[in-house]
Design a protein around this motif. Structure first.
Motif, PDB file in Angstrom:
ATOM      1  N   SER A 217       4.255   0.461  21.441  1.00  0.00           N
ATOM      2  CA  SER A 217       3.148   0.415  22.386  1.00  0.00           C
ATOM      3  C   SER A 217       1.808   0.430  21.666  1.00  0.00           C
ATOM      4  CB  SER A 217       3.238   1.604  23.353  1.00  0.00           C
ATOM      5  OG  SER A 217       2.115   1.650  24.214  1.00  0.00           O
ATOM      6  N   LEU A 218       1.661   1.315  20.709  1.00  0.00           N
ATOM      7  CA  LEU A 218       0.404   1.412  19.967  1.00  0.00           C
ATOM      8  C   LEU A 218       0.134   0.161  19.137  1.00  0.00           C
ATOM      9  CD1 LEU A 218       0.655   5.131  18.841  1.00  0.00           C
ATOM     10  CD2 LEU A 218      -1.214   4.164  20.183  1.00  0.00           C
ATOM     11  N   LEU A 219       1.153  -0.331  18.461  1.00  0.00           N
ATOM     12  CA  LEU A 219       0.968  -1.464  17.555  1.00  0.00           C
ATOM     13  C   LEU A 219       0.723  -2.772  18.298  1.00  0.00           C
ATOM     14  CD1 LEU A 219       3.700  -0.563  14.920  1.00  0.00           C
ATOM     15  CD2 LEU A 219       1.211  -0.298  14.693  1.00  0.00           C
ATOM     16  N   LEU A 220       1.048  -2.816  19.590  1.00  0.00           N
ATOM     17  CA  LEU A 220       0.795  -4.012  20.388  1.00  0.00           C
ATOM     18  C   LEU A 220      -0.502  -3.924  21.177  1.00  0.00           C
ATOM     19  CD1 LEU A 220       4.382  -4.833  21.663  1.00  0.00           C
ATOM     20  CD2 LEU A 220       3.019  -6.155  20.037  1.00  0.00           C
TER      21      LEU A 220
ATOM     22  N   GLU B 292     -10.647   2.399  16.489  1.00  0.00           N
ATOM     23  CA  GLU B 292      -9.852   3.629  16.548  1.00  0.00           C
ATOM     24  C   GLU B 292      -8.421   3.386  16.057  1.00  0.00           C
ATOM     25  OE1 GLU B 292      -8.606   7.119  19.769  1.00  0.00           O
ATOM     26  OE2 GLU B 292      -9.639   5.300  20.433  1.00  0.00           O
ATOM     27  N   LEU B 293      -7.830   2.281  16.499  1.00  0.00           N
ATOM     28  CA  LEU B 293      -6.463   1.983  16.080  1.00  0.00           C
ATOM     29  C   LEU B 293      -6.424   1.626  14.595  1.00  0.00           C
ATOM     30  CD1 LEU B 293      -3.557   1.776  17.048  1.00  0.00           C
ATOM     31  CD2 LEU B 293      -3.969  -0.631  17.578  1.00  0.00           C
ATOM     32  N   ALA B 294      -7.423   0.894  14.129  1.00  0.00           N
ATOM     33  CA  ALA B 294      -7.476   0.542  12.706  1.00  0.00           C
ATOM     34  C   ALA B 294      -7.597   1.792  11.837  1.00  0.00           C
ATOM     35  CB  ALA B 294      -8.636  -0.407  12.444  1.00  0.00           C
ATOM     36  N   ALA B 295      -8.367   2.772  12.307  1.00  0.00           N
ATOM     37  CA  ALA B 295      -8.536   4.006  11.537  1.00  0.00           C
ATOM     38  C   ALA B 295      -7.250   4.829  11.508  1.00  0.00           C
ATOM     39  CB  ALA B 295      -9.670   4.838  12.130  1.00  0.00           C
ATOM     40  N   ALA B 296      -6.373   4.623  12.501  1.00  0.00           N
ATOM     41  CA  ALA B 296      -5.124   5.385  12.579  1.00  0.00           C
ATOM     42  C   ALA B 296      -3.999   4.761  11.771  1.00  0.00           C
ATOM     43  CB  ALA B 296      -4.695   5.514  14.042  1.00  0.00           C
ATOM     44  N   ARG B 297      -4.272   3.694  11.028  1.00  0.00           N
ATOM     45  CA  ARG B 297      -3.209   3.000  10.306  1.00  0.00           C
ATOM     46  C   ARG B 297      -2.463   3.888   9.305  1.00  0.00           C
ATOM     47  NH1 ARG B 297      -6.092  -2.488   8.420  1.00  0.00           N
ATOM     48  NH2 ARG B 297      -7.867  -1.062   8.309  1.00  0.00           N
TER      49      ARG B 297
ATOM     50  N   PHE C  75      -0.033  -4.731   8.414  1.00  0.00           N
ATOM     51  CA  PHE C  75      -1.112  -4.173   9.239  1.00  0.00           C
ATOM     52  C   PHE C  75      -2.107  -3.374   8.404  1.00  0.00           C
ATOM     53  CE2 PHE C  75      -2.387  -1.225  12.836  1.00  0.00           C
ATOM     54  CZ  PHE C  75      -2.999  -2.207  13.603  1.00  0.00           C
ATOM     55  N   THR C  76      -1.607  -2.592   7.494  1.00  0.00           N
ATOM     56  CA  THR C  76      -2.489  -1.735   6.698  1.00  0.00           C
ATOM     57  C   THR C  76      -3.268  -2.507   5.642  1.00  0.00           C
ATOM     58  OG1 THR C  76      -0.652  -1.226   5.194  1.00  0.00           O
ATOM     59  CG2 THR C  76      -1.047   0.304   7.016  1.00  0.00           C
ATOM     60  N   GLY C  77      -2.816  -3.711   5.300  1.00  0.00           N
ATOM     61  CA  GLY C  77      -3.477  -4.471   4.248  1.00  0.00           C
ATOM     62  C   GLY C  77      -4.512  -5.462   4.733  1.00  0.00           C
ATOM     63  N   GLN C  78      -4.750  -5.524   6.058  1.00  0.00           N
ATOM     64  CA  GLN C  78      -5.678  -6.496   6.609  1.00  0.00           C
ATOM     65  C   GLN C  78      -7.051  -5.889   6.894  1.00  0.00           C
ATOM     66  OE1 GLN C  78      -4.679  -9.873   7.125  1.00  0.00           O
ATOM     67  NE2 GLN C  78      -3.045  -9.021   5.849  1.00  0.00           N
ATOM     68  N   GLU C  79      -8.076  -6.717   6.783  1.00  0.00           N
ATOM     69  CA  GLU C  79      -9.417  -6.303   7.196  1.00  0.00           C
ATOM     70  C   GLU C  79      -9.468  -6.227   8.726  1.00  0.00           C
ATOM     71  OE1 GLU C  79     -11.899  -5.332   5.314  1.00  0.00           O
ATOM     72  OE2 GLU C  79     -10.707  -5.654   3.494  1.00  0.00           O
ATOM     73  N   PRO C  80     -10.258  -5.306   9.257  1.00  0.00           N
ATOM     74  CA  PRO C  80     -10.300  -5.151  10.719  1.00  0.00           C
ATOM     75  C   PRO C  80     -10.616  -6.436  11.471  1.00  0.00           C
ATOM     76  CG  PRO C  80     -11.350  -3.275   9.673  1.00  0.00           C
ATOM     77  CD  PRO C  80     -11.043  -4.257   8.573  1.00  0.00           C
TER      78      PRO C  80
END
Length: 258
Positions: A42-45, A51-56, A82-87
């Protein structure tokens, strides 16, 4: 699943099919893991806002702490990307995959009912289902938005909670197929979700192929017939305005592998 012999009494065939599709009884640990996987999906979609980017880092650590399973492997593959991409790259990928393409829209009733009056009734039924269990979605998104449906499944449990996911099994299969064809990393999140559901039947696969070729039902006046590629001519579909993410309590970092 192979077709059941026609010689079996109808009630037996019905109960066998129900048993195959009914979620197996889970241990408390398995139920907890299943709930966590649904919440992670749910979160990843959801739209990857700040906020979601900061929670990676927390999301990645939570995925790494999951017990080994196909779902965990798929989620790990996604969070590695997901963690390796720019926002800004994350935002572009999300909009391209889910807002600009009908075949991978996250609004599930669209695949079952298309642009017809039945879709409105389906949305109302979903909203009533949520209210009946005491869950308030705060109206931030339509009730058929996949992250919302996933959060409800996590809250209400495998049987009643996951019923909307099972009902829209074919739509989920089509989304996964479209994301795979586009080589989108989001295909891993859908793949993780599909591991929790009953495998598709031959009828499901035929329906998905037909849906991919012809598109969902349509009652809109003035729209050209759906094409074989994108369901509608370019520019026909105006994606809904992005709503705020579903309100979900924050995940806490895991203490370590279980």
């Amino acid at each position: 699943m192979s077709p059941l012999p026609a010689t079996l009494p109808a009630i037996v065939r019905t109960r066998v099919r129900a048993a195959v599709r009914r979620p197996a009884r889970l241990t408390p640990e398995e139920a907890e893991t299943r709930t966590l996987v649904l919440r992670l999906c749910s979160l990843l979609l959801q739209y990857p806002d700040a906020e979601l980017a900061a929670a990676r880092p927390v999301l990645t650590a939570t995925v790494e702490a999951l017990p080994p399973s196909p779902a965990a492997e798929h989620l790990a593959a996604f969070t590695a990307w997901f963690t390796g991409q720019e926002p800004d790259a994350l935002e572009r990928q999300y909009v391209e995959m889910f807002d600009l393409r009908r075949k991978s829209s996250l609004y599930l009733t669209y695949y079952l009912h298309g642009d017809t009056r039945r879709r409105g009734m389906a949305l109302l039924t979903l909203a009533q289902r949520y209210r009946a269990t005491g869950w308030n979605t705060d109206g931030g998104e339509l009730p058929d938005h996949l992250p919302v449906v996933l959060e409800y499944a996590a809250l209400a449990g495998p049987r009643a909670g996951e019923a909307p996911l099972r009902q829209h099994r074919r739509g989920l299969e089509l989304i996964h197929r479209a994301l795979t064809d586009a080589d989108s990393p989001y295909r891993h999140v859908l793949a993780a979700l599909l591991t929790l559901l009953p495998p598709p039947t031959e009828a499901d696969l035929r329906a998905v192929a037909e849906l991919a070729a012809q598109g969902p039902p349509n009652e809109d006046v003035g729209l050209d017939p759906y094409g074989a590629g994108e369901f509608a001519p370019p520019g026909t579909f105006v994606p809904p305005e992005q709503a705020p993410p579903t309100l979900i309590p924050p995940l806490t970092p895991p203490e370590g592998p279980r």
